[in-house]
Design a protein around this motif. Structure first.
Motif, PDB file in Angstrom:
ATOM      1  N   LYS B  46    -107.657 -25.599 -61.313  1.00  0.00           N
ATOM      2  CA  LYS B  46    -107.761 -24.389 -61.142  1.00  0.00           C
ATOM      3  C   LYS B  46    -107.604 -24.058 -62.898  1.00  0.00           C
ATOM      4  O   LYS B  46    -108.357 -23.323 -63.270  1.00  0.00           O
ATOM      5  CB  LYS B  46    -106.762 -23.787 -60.608  1.00  0.00           C
ATOM      6  N   SER B  47    -106.460 -24.488 -63.522  1.00  0.00           N
ATOM      7  CA  SER B  47    -106.380 -24.423 -65.049  1.00  0.00           C
ATOM      8  C   SER B  47    -107.427 -24.787 -65.979  1.00  0.00           C
ATOM      9  O   SER B  47    -107.911 -24.212 -66.743  1.00  0.00           O
ATOM     10  CB  SER B  47    -105.066 -24.718 -65.470  1.00  0.00           C
ATOM     11  N   THR B  48    -108.122 -26.025 -65.383  1.00  0.00           N
ATOM     12  CA  THR B  48    -109.155 -26.436 -65.970  1.00  0.00           C
ATOM     13  C   THR B  48    -110.430 -25.368 -66.119  1.00  0.00           C
ATOM     14  O   THR B  48    -110.804 -25.517 -67.236  1.00  0.00           O
ATOM     15  CB  THR B  48    -109.863 -27.746 -65.251  1.00  0.00           C
ATOM     16  N   PHE B  90    -102.217 -17.261 -70.337  1.00  0.00           N
ATOM     17  CA  PHE B  90    -102.209 -18.794 -70.230  1.00  0.00           C
ATOM     18  C   PHE B  90    -101.015 -19.351 -69.135  1.00  0.00           C
ATOM     19  O   PHE B  90     -99.954 -18.374 -69.143  1.00  0.00           O
ATOM     20  CB  PHE B  90    -101.638 -19.441 -71.661  1.00  0.00           C
ATOM     21  N   GLN B  91    -100.979 -20.596 -68.625  1.00  0.00           N
ATOM     22  CA  GLN B  91    -100.223 -20.808 -67.707  1.00  0.00           C
ATOM     23  C   GLN B  91     -98.932 -21.335 -68.410  1.00  0.00           C
ATOM     24  O   GLN B  91     -97.832 -21.031 -68.229  1.00  0.00           O
ATOM     25  CB  GLN B  91    -100.610 -22.130 -66.910  1.00  0.00           C
ATOM     26  N   TYR B  92     -99.416 -21.823 -69.718  1.00  0.00           N
ATOM     27  CA  TYR B  92     -98.349 -22.392 -70.803  1.00  0.00           C
ATOM     28  C   TYR B  92     -98.541 -21.852 -72.030  1.00  0.00           C
ATOM     29  O   TYR B  92     -99.360 -22.654 -72.821  1.00  0.00           O
ATOM     30  CB  TYR B  92     -98.128 -23.979 -70.473  1.00  0.00           C
ATOM     31  N   LEU B 171    -105.724 -14.787 -64.843  1.00  0.00           N
ATOM     32  CA  LEU B 171    -104.477 -14.678 -64.919  1.00  0.00           C
ATOM     33  C   LEU B 171    -104.168 -16.243 -64.428  1.00  0.00           C
ATOM     34  O   LEU B 171    -104.005 -16.373 -63.038  1.00  0.00           O
ATOM     35  CB  LEU B 171    -103.718 -13.670 -64.010  1.00  0.00           C
ATOM     36  N   ASP B 172    -103.618 -17.200 -65.128  1.00  0.00           N
ATOM     37  CA  ASP B 172    -103.439 -18.503 -64.734  1.00  0.00           C
ATOM     38  C   ASP B 172    -101.981 -18.729 -64.355  1.00  0.00           C
ATOM     39  O   ASP B 172    -101.065 -18.652 -65.070  1.00  0.00           O
ATOM     40  CB  ASP B 172    -103.955 -19.587 -65.702  1.00  0.00           C
ATOM     41  N   GLU B 173    -101.431 -18.491 -63.229  1.00  0.00           N
ATOM     42  CA  GLU B 173    -100.179 -18.456 -62.412  1.00  0.00           C
ATOM     43  C   GLU B 173     -99.264 -17.698 -63.343  1.00  0.00           C
ATOM     44  O   GLU B 173     -98.061 -18.107 -63.627  1.00  0.00           O
ATOM     45  CB  GLU B 173     -99.770 -19.853 -62.369  1.00  0.00           C
ATOM     46  N   THR B 174     -99.560 -16.418 -63.730  1.00  0.00           N
ATOM     47  CA  THR B 174     -98.851 -15.404 -64.202  1.00  0.00           C
ATOM     48  C   THR B 174     -97.603 -15.161 -63.576  1.00  0.00           C
ATOM     49  O   THR B 174     -96.411 -14.899 -64.233  1.00  0.00           O
ATOM     50  CB  THR B 174     -99.707 -14.473 -64.751  1.00  0.00           C
TER      51      THR B 174
HETATM   52 MG   LIG Z   1    -102.823 -24.904 -63.345  1.00  0.00          MG
END
Ligand SMILES: [Mg+2]
Ligand SMILES: Nc1ncnc2c1ncn2[C@@H]1O[C@H](COP(=O)(O)OP(=O)(O)OP(=O)(O)O)[C@@H](O)[C@H]1O
Lengths: 450, 264
Positions: B46-48, B90-92, B171-174
């Motif tokens: 997913k993040s990729t 970003f997730q991180y 929104l990546d795991e915001t």
């Molecule tokens: Mg991820």
């Protein structure tokens, strides 16, 4: 081996006569010249010069300026055009202040003082801000106690001895007891030709409880032939006094600068160094602070941006010689092109200096594969109840950070620039003067290719 | 005003990281104003997908295409994508020492919006958004993400989104790491601070956030592919039943889903 420098005894005599040195100065010059001749030229084998190869320098034909070259001017505007060009930001400020140079401004052109202005009220209170040549003649008693005595004694090393023999520039700043001045005293050291040899010897004495800021800036354009600048400064900060000493070296690309600034800081006094190195071909700067009084402290904030084939060699000594002293040195550099830097720092804590805190940090960012930064922080601790730490890093810009900023629309170069400004920020934020900060940012922009 | 391709079209996208194939043929179409959610087990890509859309350099696209309003996104640098209207929370998020939130965001705003707001003009704009998102004023002078708590970083990402008002916000795991109040504030920000026709792609593990940001489509990603697409009810089903039924249906590797395309 061919000689690095081409000065002779006759230069000492000529400068003595030209500057109308009093006898005691003539004697010092002679002793210093003797010391210079006796001391060997440092080589890469000397620990202190391990990273800077003097034998590659091309400064043998540099010459000191003749005394009569420039005459002193009353008004800023009357400067030779090439000098005015180097002072455009100062001119703007002067205009804003209605032509007043508060509290004091001193301009040296090829090591001759060509402009001096000090606030009258301060002079009346005993503040002195003048050329060193004037000071040794007019303020002998105040000067003689400190001049080349304890802080940088004659004969200490090769280059300070040469400086002691040949100095013809430099300033004297004396602030009597308890006087506090917010605005900075300023001096400019200008060079407007190649092939020069400039020698400045300065002395700053703050009496008890005095507080001032002094900003010294070196500027020149690029010229075809190499020049030498040697600045030696002696600083005495007496009990409870505090001095902010800002140096900004902004030479053109043909100047070799070999300079030493040393200070003694007495009880409960403090000294803040701010060191910016932007220009120059080869720069060797030494900053040594001796905390000799209980409760004294010093802070150094330094930065450099080296490009092309620039070479920066920094030496910092934090010498704790009394209990309860604190020191904190942070020096940050960014290198591009084939530039080269060396940071050497030493925290030295004597047996008596208990309850001391001392920090020494050097961080470098390399923007090119061909740039190189060396960092040698060291500790020498002889007391047991102290806190001391040192750290050094050499790295590249963080790719994740660049991507993060670019994902918000910033171009690669503006992302990089923002990160570099951020890197310098802990250093630059200690500069109060907005105009000076702008000047520095402008320069960095130019150098990074805005 | 958008082309018939919709806002964003991803076709058969395959992405390698360090020679390992992570995305194995992703298909997805997002129309203007739509809200899409992607859910899926850890490590499925997913993040990729999010990073690949934003243009991360080390990600090698081996096949497929991504277009935004008809233009080839894969040819664009990350900053061009941002200026085109893409935004990734970003997730991180990285910490950027010495760079203050307000100064950075002003540069970003002026670049993306082709404006030249002064520090003062921008400060007003920023203040308004910060108030909406209940972010303390002092954050504007702090160094970007440095020393921010997990939740503060997430809220700061939404602040950036609110300032840049992208056409597509990913929104990546915001929602991870946000407390209940913060989650509502962030959701409100997404719903109210983006223009009407902006689209949102929410990557999440929890149905919780989807209660506030109502998705038009929910996709499930397993092993580098989108294997199932449905409406809001799919998220509820996943919350109750987990992913096992999908893993069974499509295999752990998702290899049996060749005939499944994520259409919407
Ligand atoms: Mg991820
Ligand atoms: N730089 C990398 N090098 C090698 N493998 C990587 C790299 N980045 C990601 N991966 C791998 O790619 C796979 C997908 O990772 P990704 O972060 O996209 O998963 P995700 O679906 O977002 O998971 P999560 O729900 O935990 O956030 C994982 O197996 C991960 O280990």
């Amino acid at each position: 081996m061919t000689e690095l420098l081409g000065f002779g005894r006759e230069d000492v005599d000529r400068i003595s006569n030209d500057s109308e040195s009093p006898d005691w100065i003539k004697e010092k010059r002679a002793t210093a010249w003797q010391a210079y001749e006796n001391l060997p030229m440092p080589t890469l084998r000397d620990e202190m010069w391990k990273y800077t190869d003097l034998s590659t320098l091309n400064i043998k034909n540099t010459r000191t300026t003749e005394a009569s070259k420039y005459s002193a001017v009353e008004k800023f505007e009357s400067f030779p055009e090439e000098a005015v060009k180097l002072l455009s930001d100062e001119a703007v400020q002067l205009e804003e202040n209605g032509g007043m140079c508060k509290p004091g401004l001193l301009i040296q052109h090829d090591s001759q003082v060509t402009f001096t202005d000090v606030e009258k009220e301060l002079t009346a209170k005993g503040v002195i801000f003048c050329s060193m040549s004037d000071a040794v003649r007019n303020h002998t008693d105040l000067v003689r106690k400190h001049f080349m005595e304890k802080v940088v004694p004659v004969g200490e090393d090769k280059f300070s001895s040469l400086n002691a023999a040949l100095w013809n520039g430099g300033i004297f700043l004396y602030v009597p007891k308890g006087i506090e001045i917010k605005m900075p005293f300023k001096s400019y050291i200008l060079m407007t030709d190649g092939g020069k040899a400039l020698f400045h010897h300065s002395l700053i004495v703050l009496e008890e409880g005095a507080h001032v800021t002094y900003i010294e800036q070196c500027r020149s354009e690029d010229y075809a032939t190499d020049s030498l600048n040697s600045s030696v400064a002696e600083v005495v900060v007496k009990e409870g006094a505090s001095l902010d000493y800002i140096t900004l070296q902004n030479w053109g690309n043909n100047v070799v600068d070999i300079s030493t600034r040393k200070a003694v800081v007495e009880r409960d006094a403090s000294l803040n160094w701010m060191v910016g190195t932007l220009g120059g071909k080869v720069t060797r700067s030494a900053y040594e602070t001796r905390l000799i009084g209980q409760g004294s402290s010093t802070k150094t904030r330094g930065f450099f941006l080296a490009s092309d084939r620039q070479h920066h060699d920094f030496w910092g000594l934090l010498s704790h010689e009394a209990p309860n002293t604190t020191a904190d040195l942070l020096y940050k550099g960014v290198l591009t092109g084939k530039s080269r830097s060396v940071f050497r720092g030493l925290i030295k804590i004597s047996e008596v200096a208990q309850l001391t805190d001392s920090y020494l940090t050097n961080n470098n960012i390399l923007l090119s594969d061909e740039a190189r930064a060396d960092s040698v922080p060291t500790l020498e601790i002889n007391a047991n109840d102290v806190k001391a730490s040192h750290g050094a890093t050499v790295g590249n810009l963080d790719k994740e950070e660049i991507f993060y900023l670019m994902s918000r629309g910033l171009t690669k170069s503006s992302a990089e620039k923002l990160i570099i400004y951020g890197f310098f920020r802990p250093v630059l934020k200690s500069i109060d003067s907005e105009i000076l900060r702008e000047h520095i940012y402008g320069f960095i922009d130019k150098k990074l290719g805005a | 005003m958008t082309t018939e391709n919709g806002l964003l079209t991803i076709k058969d996208l395959k992405v390698k990281i360090n020679d390992k194939e992570i995305l194995k043929g992703v298909n997805l179409k997002i129309g203007p104003g739509e809200v899409h959610a992607i859910m899926g087990p850890n490590g499925t890509g997913k993040s990729t997908l999010a990073y690949a859309l934003a243009g991360k350099a080390s990600y090698e696209v081996t096949s497929g295409s991504v277009t935004m309003e008809g233009e080839n996104v894969l040819d664009m640098s990350p900053d061009e994508r941002a200026r085109k209207g893409m935004f990734l929370a970003f997730q991180y998020p990285s910490e950027v020492p010495g760079v203050t939130v307000d100064n950075f965001l002003r540069v970003a705003y002026n670049t993306v919006k082709k404006k030249e707001l002064s520090i003062w003009e921008f400060r007003n704009l920023l203040k308004e958004k910060m108030e909406f998102l209940k972010i303390d004023e002092s954050f504007s002078g702090r160094y970007l993400n440095e020393g921010f708590s997990g939740g503060e970083k997430k809220r700061n990402e939404i602040l950036q989104m609110a300032v840049l008002t992208p056409k597509l916000a990913i929104l990546d795991e915001t929602d991870s790491g946000l407390d209940i109040d913060a989650l509502q504030i962030v959701a409100k920000g997404v719903n109210e601070l983006l223009p009407e026709d902006s689209s949102v792609l929410v990557i999440t593990h929890y149905q919780r956030i989807l209660r506030y940001i109502k998705p038009d489509f929910v996709h499930v990603m397993i092993n580098g592919k989108i294997v199932e697409t449905g409406g809001g009810e799919l998220a509820e089903k996943l919350e109750e039943q987990g992913y096992d039924w999908l893993k069974e249906k499509y295999g752990e590797s998702g290899k049996d889903n060749n005939n499944v395309t994520a259409n919407n």
